[in-house]
Design a protein around this motif. Structure first.
Motif, mmCIF file in Angstrom:
data_model
loop_
_atom_site.group_PDB
_atom_site.id
_atom_site.type_symbol
_atom_site.label_atom_id
_atom_site.label_comp_id
_atom_site.label_asym_id
_atom_site.label_seq_id
_atom_site.Cartn_x
_atom_site.Cartn_y
_atom_site.Cartn_z
ATOM 1 N N TRP A 22 0.809 -1.214 0.000
ATOM 2 C CA TRP A 22 0.000 0.000 0.000
ATOM 3 C C TRP A 22 0.847 1.270 0.000
ATOM 4 O O TRP A 22 0.421 2.306 -0.539
ATOM 5 C CB TRP A 22 -0.959 -0.011 1.196
ATOM 6 C CG TRP A 22 -0.308 0.172 2.534
ATOM 7 C CD1 TRP A 22 0.124 -0.801 3.376
ATOM 8 C CD2 TRP A 22 -0.028 1.419 3.186
ATOM 9 N NE1 TRP A 22 0.664 -0.246 4.512
ATOM 10 C CE2 TRP A 22 0.576 1.112 4.421
ATOM 11 C CE3 TRP A 22 -0.240 2.759 2.852
ATOM 12 C CZ2 TRP A 22 0.991 2.096 5.326
ATOM 13 C CZ3 TRP A 22 0.166 3.740 3.745
ATOM 14 C CH2 TRP A 22 0.772 3.414 4.963
ATOM 15 N N LYS A 23 2.036 1.226 0.565
ATOM 16 C CA LYS A 23 2.869 2.432 0.604
ATOM 17 C C LYS A 23 3.394 2.801 -0.778
ATOM 18 O O LYS A 23 3.428 3.985 -1.142
ATOM 19 C CB LYS A 23 4.029 2.247 1.579
ATOM 20 C CG LYS A 23 3.659 2.529 3.021
ATOM 21 C CD LYS A 23 4.884 2.673 3.905
ATOM 22 C CE LYS A 23 4.506 3.185 5.283
ATOM 23 N NZ LYS A 23 5.681 3.376 6.155
ATOM 24 N N TYR A 44 2.429 -15.209 4.733
ATOM 25 C CA TYR A 44 3.685 -14.732 5.290
ATOM 26 C C TYR A 44 3.787 -13.215 5.096
ATOM 27 O O TYR A 44 4.092 -12.474 6.026
ATOM 28 C CB TYR A 44 4.880 -15.378 4.599
ATOM 29 C CG TYR A 44 4.937 -16.881 4.694
ATOM 30 C CD1 TYR A 44 4.164 -17.593 5.618
ATOM 31 C CD2 TYR A 44 5.770 -17.608 3.858
ATOM 32 C CE1 TYR A 44 4.232 -18.983 5.699
ATOM 33 C CE2 TYR A 44 5.851 -18.994 3.933
ATOM 34 C CZ TYR A 44 5.078 -19.672 4.843
ATOM 35 O OH TYR A 44 5.150 -21.043 4.921
ATOM 36 N N ALA A 45 3.571 -12.807 3.877
ATOM 37 C CA ALA A 45 3.679 -11.385 3.533
ATOM 38 C C ALA A 45 2.315 -10.888 3.074
ATOM 39 O O ALA A 45 1.329 -11.068 3.768
ATOM 40 C CB ALA A 45 4.751 -11.195 2.465
ATOM 41 N N GLY A 46 2.250 -10.312 1.868
ATOM 42 C CA GLY A 46 0.981 -9.758 1.412
ATOM 43 C C GLY A 46 0.628 -8.510 2.188
ATOM 44 O O GLY A 46 1.390 -8.021 3.024
ATOM 45 N N PHE A 47 -0.546 -7.988 1.917
ATOM 46 C CA PHE A 47 -0.976 -6.726 2.519
ATOM 47 C C PHE A 47 -0.985 -6.781 4.045
ATOM 48 O O PHE A 47 -0.354 -5.964 4.720
ATOM 49 C CB PHE A 47 -2.367 -6.370 1.995
ATOM 50 C CG PHE A 47 -2.966 -5.149 2.632
ATOM 51 C CD1 PHE A 47 -2.501 -3.887 2.327
ATOM 52 C CD2 PHE A 47 -4.004 -5.266 3.552
ATOM 53 C CE1 PHE A 47 -3.053 -2.762 2.922
ATOM 54 C CE2 PHE A 47 -4.555 -4.161 4.144
ATOM 55 C CZ PHE A 47 -4.082 -2.895 3.829
ATOM 56 N N THR A 68 -12.101 -9.643 5.820
ATOM 57 C CA THR A 68 -11.154 -9.954 4.750
ATOM 58 C C THR A 68 -10.993 -8.816 3.751
ATOM 59 O O THR A 68 -9.946 -8.684 3.109
ATOM 60 C CB THR A 68 -11.574 -11.237 4.011
ATOM 61 O OG1 THR A 68 -10.517 -11.650 3.145
ATOM 62 C CG2 THR A 68 -12.848 -11.025 3.204
ATOM 63 N N VAL A 69 -12.019 -7.974 3.601
ATOM 64 C CA VAL A 69 -11.897 -6.821 2.708
ATOM 65 C C VAL A 69 -10.802 -5.893 3.209
ATOM 66 O O VAL A 69 -9.908 -5.485 2.457
ATOM 67 C CB VAL A 69 -13.240 -6.061 2.588
ATOM 68 C CG1 VAL A 69 -13.034 -4.696 1.947
ATOM 69 C CG2 VAL A 69 -14.233 -6.879 1.776
ATOM 70 N N ILE A 70 -10.865 -5.556 4.492
ATOM 71 C CA ILE A 70 -9.889 -4.640 5.069
ATOM 72 C C ILE A 70 -8.517 -5.293 5.179
ATOM 73 O O ILE A 70 -7.493 -4.681 4.868
ATOM 74 C CB ILE A 70 -10.354 -4.155 6.460
ATOM 75 C CG1 ILE A 70 -11.691 -3.415 6.351
ATOM 76 C CG2 ILE A 70 -9.294 -3.284 7.116
ATOM 77 C CD1 ILE A 70 -11.661 -2.207 5.453
ATOM 78 N N TRP A 71 -8.470 -6.560 5.601
ATOM 79 C CA TRP A 71 -7.201 -7.221 5.892
ATOM 80 C C TRP A 71 -6.539 -7.864 4.675
ATOM 81 O O TRP A 71 -5.374 -8.227 4.739
ATOM 82 C CB TRP A 71 -7.427 -8.293 6.960
ATOM 83 C CG TRP A 71 -7.514 -7.737 8.358
ATOM 84 C CD1 TRP A 71 -8.464 -6.888 8.852
ATOM 85 C CD2 TRP A 71 -6.605 -7.999 9.440
ATOM 86 N NE1 TRP A 71 -8.219 -6.598 10.169
ATOM 87 C CE2 TRP A 71 -7.086 -7.274 10.569
ATOM 88 C CE3 TRP A 71 -5.468 -8.778 9.583
ATOM 89 C CZ2 TRP A 71 -6.439 -7.302 11.797
ATOM 90 C CZ3 TRP A 71 -4.816 -8.812 10.809
ATOM 91 C CH2 TRP A 71 -5.309 -8.079 11.901
ATOM 92 N N ASN A 72 -7.261 -7.987 3.577
ATOM 93 C CA ASN A 72 -6.681 -8.730 2.453
ATOM 94 C C ASN A 72 -7.003 -8.133 1.088
ATOM 95 O O ASN A 72 -6.108 -7.949 0.272
ATOM 96 C CB ASN A 72 -7.152 -10.187 2.495
ATOM 97 C CG ASN A 72 -6.459 -11.069 1.487
ATOM 98 O OD1 ASN A 72 -5.261 -10.926 1.245
ATOM 99 N ND2 ASN A 72 -7.200 -11.993 0.892
ATOM 100 N N ASN A 73 -8.258 -7.846 0.820
ATOM 101 C CA ASN A 73 -8.671 -7.495 -0.537
ATOM 102 C C ASN A 73 -8.381 -6.046 -0.940
ATOM 103 O O ASN A 73 -8.036 -5.782 -2.092
ATOM 104 C CB ASN A 73 -10.171 -7.749 -0.728
ATOM 105 C CG ASN A 73 -10.563 -9.196 -0.532
ATOM 106 O OD1 ASN A 73 -11.599 -9.505 0.049
ATOM 107 N ND2 ASN A 73 -9.731 -10.116 -0.994
ATOM 108 N N ALA A 74 -8.543 -5.120 -0.019
ATOM 109 C CA ALA A 74 -8.536 -3.696 -0.372
ATOM 110 C C ALA A 74 -7.156 -3.204 -0.791
ATOM 111 O O ALA A 74 -6.990 -2.590 -1.846
ATOM 112 C CB ALA A 74 -9.075 -2.870 0.782
#
Length: 338
Positions: free
Chosen positions: A172-173, A229-232, A312-318
């Protein structure tokens, strides 16, 4: 005597006429000089104004480096198209309402947390296959995409309008930085990051030794389970300073688990469960099967009652800065940080 006086009068009249004519000539000459000076002055002002306008144009023109090269952008774009979820989020944060955007994966057409700000935005279809014809109709002056989604159509996109491409859609950054530079909104980006840094620093200070708490991120799908492990979400937790289990560290996004015998790999002091509850595709049934297994019940987080079902929207998809801040608010709550 009379003739002499008469001659003198004639001579005087002639001299007066000559003086008047000379005066008129001088006045005309002065007028001509004045007009020439005014014309030269106006021309000088025009040239100076042109130079100033050119300087302003050059100042507003900037080259933005991105995953597919570099793109020159003029001024502040007014008609922006965003082609992945993180860019939708970042644009809204920066005060840029897209003229067109790709639809969300769930909660269509737009995620609920930004839906109000997206009212009236043209739906360009799926993130992986945006509608190029609709994009062209919108006559954008900036297009923002992601390499993993739009590398194959980059040439077509940049033929429509100046296009910038993000290297990593989950970071996101870097998304925020790219959108801010392209949309001429760097000041807004800096203001948000100042708030972000303050909030992260406060969390670390309040947590102290509890930052050693090992945090696991899992997600159940219809035919397997996942550990991120990583991802958003992994990037956000990492910045907050929270520890990850030794077996859940790596540069890859994570791992797929197809056998319930691998459940011990999910272990941690805290488990955040990202499973979507809005999709009727068998994933909830699969989660019930896995979480009913004896190995699941032996996990530390399960035994200590520290398994949290998150959005999941906030923690993964967005994948954008607004979602990142909302995720931090969730973590504050789960760890009872004030």
């Amino acid at each position: 005597m009379f003739r002499s006086k008469r001659g003198l009068l004639v001579l005087t009249a002639v001299l007066l006429c000559m003086m008047v004519i000379a005066g008129c000539g001088a006045t005309g000459q002065e007028s001509a000089v004045t007009s020439n000076q005014l014309a030269a002055g106006e021309q000088g002002k025009t040239e100076q104004q042109n130079q100033e306008n050119q300087a302003v144009g050059e100042q507003n023109s900037r080259v933005v480096e991105h995953a597919m090269g570099s793109t020159e952008i003029q001024g502040t774009p007014q008609r922006v198209v965003t082609l992945y979820q993180g860019a939708n989020d970042a644009a809204i944060l920066l005060g840029v309402k897209p003229v067109g955007a790709v639809e969300s994966f769930v909660e269509q057409p737009w995620y609920k947390y930004i839906r109000e700000q997206m009212d009236g935005v043209t739906n360009l279809g799926n993130e992986t296959q945006p509608n190029l014809e609709e994009i062209h109709k919108l006559k954008p002056d900036l297009i923002i995409g992601a390499k993993s989604r739009h590398e194959n159509i980059y040439e077509q996109l940049k033929a429509i309008a100046p296009t910038v491409i993000a290297e990593d859609k989950d970071n996101w950054k870097t998304t925020l930085s790219l959108v801010a530079k392209a949309a001429n909104k760097v000041a807004e980006e800096e203001a948000f990051l100042a708030e972000w840094n303050q909030k992260v620093a406060h969390f670390k200070e309040q947590m102290g030794e509890k930052l050693s708490t090992e945090v696991s991120i899992v997600d159940f799908r219809a035919d397997h389970a996942r550990i991120f492990y990583a991802g958003f979400s992994g990037l956000v937790l990492e910045e907050l300073g929270l520890s990850r289990p030794a077996q859940q560290q790596g540069e890859d996004w994570g791992v797929k688990l197809t056998s319930q015998e691998t459940i011990p790999q999910m272990d941690g002091d805290v488990i955040f469960d990202l499973t979507s509850v809005d999709r009727d595709d068998g994933r909830l049934e699969n989660r019930k099967k896995w979480t009913s297994h004896p190995l699941w019940k032996n996990l530390r987080a399960v035994q200590n009652g520290r398994v949290y079902q998150v959005d999941t929207v906030i923690w993964n998809n967005a994948g954008g800065p607004i979602a990142a801040m909302k995720m931090v608010d969730d973590v504050y709550r789960y760890f009872e940080v004030k």
